[in-house]
Design an enzyme around this catalytic site. Sequence first.
Site, PDB file in Angstrom:
ATOM      1  CB  SER A 171      -5.667  -0.265  -9.335  1.00  0.00           C
ATOM      2  OG  SER A 171      -7.038   0.068  -9.270  1.00  0.00           O
ATOM      3  CD  GLU A 265      -5.384   6.920  -5.894  1.00  0.00           C
ATOM      4  OE1 GLU A 265      -6.162   6.041  -6.299  1.00  0.00           O
ATOM      5  OE2 GLU A 265      -4.141   6.843  -5.967  1.00  0.00           O
ATOM      6  CG  HIS A 295      -6.459   4.979  -9.524  1.00  0.00           C
ATOM      7  ND1 HIS A 295      -6.116   4.449  -8.303  1.00  0.00           N
ATOM      8  CD2 HIS A 295      -6.811   3.924 -10.320  1.00  0.00           C
ATOM      9  CE1 HIS A 295      -6.257   3.138  -8.354  1.00  0.00           C
ATOM     10  NE2 HIS A 295      -6.664   2.797  -9.562  1.00  0.00           N
TER      11      HIS A 295
END
Length: 331
Positions: A171, A265, A295
């Site tokens: 991320s 996502e 995610h």
Amino acid sequence: MATTRNVHSADPVINPDSVSVYARTLEAACRATIRPAGEMMTLSAGAMPVVSGVINTLAKLRPAPRGVEREQVRLNGFRMEIVRPAGARSAMSEGVVMYMHGGGFFLCGLDTHRPVVAAIARRTGMPVVSVEYRQLPDTDISGSVTDCLTAYKWLLGHGVPASRIVFAGDSAGGYMTFATALRARDAGLPVPAGLVGLCPALNLDCTEKRAHPNYHRDSLIPLSALESVVKLGAEVDGRLDPQLSPVNNVLVGLPPALLIVAEDEVLRHDSELMAQRLAASGVPATLEIWRGQVHAFMAIFPSMPESRAALAHVAQFVRERIEAGRVARTA
């Protein structure tokens, strides 16, 4: 979870297997709780430390990962943790992963991501240096990259060749992975042996993501939250410098990259765009798109079957890049 991968192609590889009950349960839980909470939350500089404190406190309640040994290191303004497989005797100079955690540029740290860091250490048999870089609101996104670059310089200064270092992150940590490599290259430092982006955020401009079908499909991330973070951490007088997004930089000279992303996502757009631009720049890139996952699934639930399979791919990539570095240095 076997897939056929081509490290010289940016074409996506779709995980063909059925989705486990664990993944289905995680997706349903995220859709029912985390996404609605994120949509209702007003994200501000004042709220960030409160939310971060709650998440970190909850993370400390989990049992410590087994099969690893830990050592903490303090640098200027932030700390790191070296996680090694229990009983491992290999020095960092033989090969190391520098891991940068996710969390939307304001959440998480060593405690939240210790399970996935430990999983990578066990699978690779190598030390993993987990970097708890400063985040919003204590510094902006560029300041976070500065800390990651400091961590990289620390490794180089401790005798670890760049050819035996692989950057990895999920991320926001995926952003740090690429942004730090670009910052190192532009500063005249050697680039690491490889880059691993796990559901990485690579484009801070959310305009195109709003037009992507996954804008409505993502079960975890409300795009409004990401937009708020960008306004607080990257915009100046309401303007976003395109060069702050790794996808918009000159990518020539970066090492081979592995990108793993969930099919539905909202950050899938970032990985697809980066894979295309890496390929166009002559940088070997592999893009894996995993069905039925949320995610950062491999960081949220590392013991899930799909996570184990994805992390096995990560470990294989890391070993291949480190071995290529060894061969290059002895040639």
